[in-house]
Design a protein around this motif. Sequence first.
Motif, PDB file in Angstrom:
ATOM      1  N   ASP A   1       0.862  -1.188   0.000  1.00 46.70           N
ATOM      2  CA  ASP A   1       0.000   0.000   0.000  1.00 46.70           C
ATOM      3  C   ASP A   1       0.900   1.241   0.000  1.00 46.70           C
ATOM      4  N   ASP A   2       1.202   1.737  -1.195  1.00 46.20           N
ATOM      5  CA  ASP A   2       2.146   2.851  -1.327  1.00 46.20           C
ATOM      6  C   ASP A   2       1.661   4.147  -0.686  1.00 46.20           C
ATOM      7  N   ALA A   3       0.370   4.434  -0.776  1.00 46.33           N
ATOM      8  CA  ALA A   3      -0.155   5.674  -0.196  1.00 46.33           C
ATOM      9  C   ALA A   3      -0.022   5.665   1.329  1.00 46.33           C
ATOM     10  N   THR A   4      -0.404   4.570   1.953  1.00 46.06           N
ATOM     11  CA  THR A   4      -0.271   4.458   3.406  1.00 46.06           C
ATOM     12  C   THR A   4       1.194   4.442   3.814  1.00 46.06           C
ATOM     13  N   LEU A   5       2.028   3.801   3.016  1.00 47.41           N
ATOM     14  CA  LEU A   5       3.462   3.765   3.303  1.00 47.41           C
ATOM     15  C   LEU A   5       4.030   5.176   3.322  1.00 47.41           C
ATOM     16  N   ARG A   6       3.713   5.985   2.323  1.00 46.36           N
ATOM     17  CA  ARG A   6       4.247   7.354   2.249  1.00 46.36           C
ATOM     18  C   ARG A   6       3.757   8.200   3.425  1.00 46.36           C
ATOM     19  N   ARG A   7       2.454   8.122   3.740  1.00 45.93           N
ATOM     20  CA  ARG A   7       1.920   8.881   4.884  1.00 45.93           C
ATOM     21  C   ARG A   7       2.583   8.450   6.188  1.00 45.93           C
ATOM     22  N   SER A   8       2.796   7.156   6.341  1.00 49.44           N
ATOM     23  CA  SER A   8       3.423   6.640   7.562  1.00 49.44           C
ATOM     24  C   SER A   8       4.886   7.054   7.658  1.00 49.44           C
ATOM     25  N   GLN A   9       5.574   7.117   6.535  1.00 50.70           N
ATOM     26  CA  GLN A   9       6.967   7.559   6.538  1.00 50.70           C
ATOM     27  C   GLN A   9       7.066   9.032   6.945  1.00 50.70           C
ATOM     28  N   ILE A  10       6.131   9.844   6.485  1.00 47.06           N
ATOM     29  CA  ILE A  10       6.101  11.257   6.880  1.00 47.06           C
ATOM     30  C   ILE A  10       5.793  11.386   8.373  1.00 47.06           C
ATOM     31  N   ALA A  11       4.850  10.594   8.860  1.00 43.29           N
ATOM     32  CA  ALA A  11       4.523  10.610  10.296  1.00 43.29           C
ATOM     33  C   ALA A  11       5.734  10.205  11.126  1.00 43.29           C
ATOM     34  N   LEU A  12       6.471   9.205  10.654  1.00 43.13           N
ATOM     35  CA  LEU A  12       7.685   8.776  11.354  1.00 43.13           C
ATOM     36  C   LEU A  12       8.722   9.897  11.358  1.00 43.13           C
ATOM     37  N   GLN A  13       8.909  10.532  10.227  1.00 42.41           N
ATOM     38  CA  GLN A  13       9.868  11.643  10.119  1.00 42.41           C
ATOM     39  C   GLN A  13       9.505  12.775  11.088  1.00 42.41           C
ATOM     40  N   ARG A  14       8.232  13.099  11.177  1.00 41.30           N
ATOM     41  CA  ARG A  14       7.788  14.157  12.096  1.00 41.30           C
ATOM     42  C   ARG A  14       8.030  13.771  13.549  1.00 41.30           C
ATOM     43  N   ALA A  15       7.723  12.539  13.902  1.00 37.38           N
ATOM     44  CA  ALA A  15       7.926  12.079  15.286  1.00 37.38           C
ATOM     45  C   ALA A  15       9.402  12.110  15.648  1.00 37.38           C
ATOM     46  N   ILE A  16      10.249  11.628  14.762  1.00 34.83           N
ATOM     47  CA  ILE A  16      11.699  11.622  15.023  1.00 34.83           C
ATOM     48  C   ILE A  16      12.220  13.043  15.140  1.00 34.83           C
ATOM     49  N   ASN A  17      11.738  13.948  14.306  1.00 34.72           N
ATOM     50  CA  ASN A  17      12.140  15.350  14.377  1.00 34.72           C
ATOM     51  C   ASN A  17      11.814  15.924  15.754  1.00 34.72           C
ATOM     52  N   ARG A  18      10.605  15.682  16.230  1.00 31.21           N
ATOM     53  CA  ARG A  18      10.190  16.190  17.539  1.00 31.21           C
ATOM     54  C   ARG A  18      11.048  15.590  18.659  1.00 31.21           C
ATOM     55  N   ILE A  19      11.303  14.282  18.582  1.00 24.96           N
ATOM     56  CA  ILE A  19      12.128  13.614  19.604  1.00 24.96           C
ATOM     57  C   ILE A  19      13.526  14.200  19.619  1.00 24.96           C
ATOM     58  N   ASN A  20      14.126  14.364  18.437  1.00 23.77           N
ATOM     59  CA  ASN A  20      15.488  14.911  18.356  1.00 23.77           C
ATOM     60  C   ASN A  20      15.578  16.316  18.934  1.00 23.77           C
ATOM     61  N   ILE A  21      14.618  17.160  18.613  1.00 26.41           N
ATOM     62  CA  ILE A  21      14.638  18.538  19.114  1.00 26.41           C
ATOM     63  C   ILE A  21      14.438  18.567  20.616  1.00 26.41           C
ATOM     64  N   SER A  22      13.631  17.674  21.150  1.00 23.50           N
ATOM     65  CA  SER A  22      13.392  17.660  22.595  1.00 23.50           C
ATOM     66  C   SER A  22      14.654  17.318  23.378  1.00 23.50           C
ATOM     67  N   LYS A  23      15.615  16.644  22.746  1.00 22.09           N
ATOM     68  CA  LYS A  23      16.845  16.230  23.420  1.00 22.09           C
ATOM     69  C   LYS A  23      17.920  17.308  23.439  1.00 22.09           C
ATOM     70  N   HIS A  24      17.766  18.359  22.653  1.00 16.42           N
ATOM     71  CA  HIS A  24      18.799  19.421  22.576  1.00 16.42           C
ATOM     72  C   HIS A  24      18.789  20.280  23.809  1.00 16.42           C
TER      73      HIS A  24
END
Length: 140
Positions: free
Chosen positions: A117-140
Amino acid sequence: MADNSSVLTVSIVTPDGKVYERESADLVVVKTKSGQLGIMPNHVPVIASLEVDIAKVEYGENTDEIAVNGGFIEFSNNNVSIIADSAEKQEDIDVERANKARERAQRRIEEARQKHDDATLRRSQIALQRAINRINISKH
């Protein structure tokens, strides 16, 4: 007081309202679709699409970090406007919520890959990228 021609006014807004404002910044650094962009006072006007990444606002010896999830940046007349899909200041990030979002996105990526399911895969990859971004910034 700083000369208005030697400082930046920075504003970050989302559909939910203003997330950040600073009236005397020295430098703004963001990641655009074309690469990293640094803006200092009297920079040439620019409009650019933003990646999911950190926005850094430097003033004096301090730096504010904001998790920016897409959108665009506009600069003219020493005014930096970031219009983001969503954004969170470092101190406002709920790390537990971000970790849960990361785990949920990772599960959905695996499920989408199994179902091809390419559409769900792309949306999930963006959601993962956003979550990781937030986690990384919280550690600074």
